[in-house]
Design a protein around this motif. Sequence first.
Motif, mmCIF file in Angstrom:
data_model
loop_
_atom_site.group_PDB
_atom_site.id
_atom_site.type_symbol
_atom_site.label_atom_id
_atom_site.label_comp_id
_atom_site.label_asym_id
_atom_site.label_seq_id
_atom_site.Cartn_x
_atom_site.Cartn_y
_atom_site.Cartn_z
ATOM 1 N N THR A 3 41.687 2.690 18.600
ATOM 2 C CA THR A 3 42.935 3.441 18.637
ATOM 3 C C THR A 3 43.480 3.481 20.052
ATOM 4 O O THR A 3 42.731 3.630 21.018
ATOM 5 N N GLY A 31 46.898 0.151 14.853
ATOM 6 C CA GLY A 31 45.938 1.057 15.468
ATOM 7 C C GLY A 31 46.529 2.009 16.475
ATOM 8 O O GLY A 31 45.796 2.782 17.097
ATOM 9 N N GLU A 33 48.515 5.242 17.960
ATOM 10 C CA GLU A 33 48.732 6.651 17.611
ATOM 11 C C GLU A 33 49.845 7.188 18.510
ATOM 12 O O GLU A 33 49.719 7.168 19.738
#
Length: 458
Positions: A3, A31, A33
């Motif tokens: 992430t 991936g 955020e």
Amino acid sequence: MSTWKFHLLTFGCKVNQYESQSLREAWQRKGGEECDDPSVADVVCVNSCAITAKGERDARAALLRLRRTAPQARLVLTGCAAQLPGVLAPVRRRNAQQPRPTVDYIIPQADKARLLDALMPFPAEGGQQVPHAAANAAQTFPPFAIDGFRRARPVLKVQDGCEHRCTYCIVPLTRGRSRSRDPQAVLAEARRLLRAGHAEIMVSGINLRQYGRDKPEYGDFWSLLVWLDRELAPEFAGKARLRISSLEPGQLDARGVDSLLSCRLVCPHLHISLQHASPHMLRRMGRGHYRAETLQDAVRALAAQWPIMGLGADIILGFPGETEADVDCLLDFVAATSFSYAHVFPYSVRPGTAAAAFAGHIAPQEKQERARRVREAVARQQAVFRQAQLALPAMLLAADVSEGQGTRKTAGIRGVNEFYVPCRLLTPVPAMPLSGLVPVRPTGLDAAGLLVEPAGTL
């Protein structure tokens, strides 16, 4: 997949908002955020605007601020201002030279779609890379698409670019030639958004008048709109609506009016790229292909089915060569036209446009003064329109709440009604839905718009 965190900052038009949403979704699939705090982001992206000098200044200020706030992040500049050298040039302000913004990647508007394919974007060794678009990139509709939107009223992009070259406008230099989106892709995306619960979609483009010119088999904008409405209305009539982002007066001929009146989902609201009402100024602006009076003719024709309609406009004051007679012509036009709002801009010089070299440039103070007079004239029209809204027994609110807020238990929910009047729902609602058109009735006015309360069953 590891992430990583990203922060997106968007300036400018609805199309830019759409493209930022497409980047957001693409990066989340890879991936990423999203974070609201840029100081914790691995990648910070500024999606910029260059339609005015202020847009460039805003992007520059943001880059300076974000570099201080997030020195560890890979700072990316994209959008229209990324194609112009001024946004990164040293600037003198108040006898002191501001530092030049430093960015890690410059992705011009023509290359923005490349960001969709970033897999943990931007390797650290990149430096200031300025990629060049593939040879056919400017010939095809850029592959942006969305499944949702951060707010309740998403944008649906159907067209990009412009080939008209108004004398004041830099957009053809930053977004390139007109390109049209496949109608089937438009319909599929509209269905996705409506089935996801969005109650209102803004059908947008850079110049909707040029839709289909590059792809005659797609038809023109009116054929697209009528077909889209016909395909969606059986499922969504009464549950959702379409709103058109911006039209030119010349589009509102008999066919345009008939097309609007044949649609079941289209809001009784138009936003018009008017720019001026003086024929002299329209010719100097490169917009002599329409008469402002065409708008008034269309409003009268629409009144048969749209006895109440929201009407907005973009207007430029202080264009080179503008006289007091031109301003008076515009003021007379505003007084005779039932505008519910307008975006009034003092003319902003854009390097590389024809108007930058025109004679007769007007002093900044005079431009501001002329804009003030027109804003006041529009404000008088707006006050009359909003006061008349109080007599309506009911209207439908598209609540402008953020993604993830499925219910709201507090008062003060904002949104717009079908006429594009800002509304504030003051009455606490036990379970305010994010989606759907909410029946409300007007109870009063404040400085921002209408105060409303629930009407009927939510």
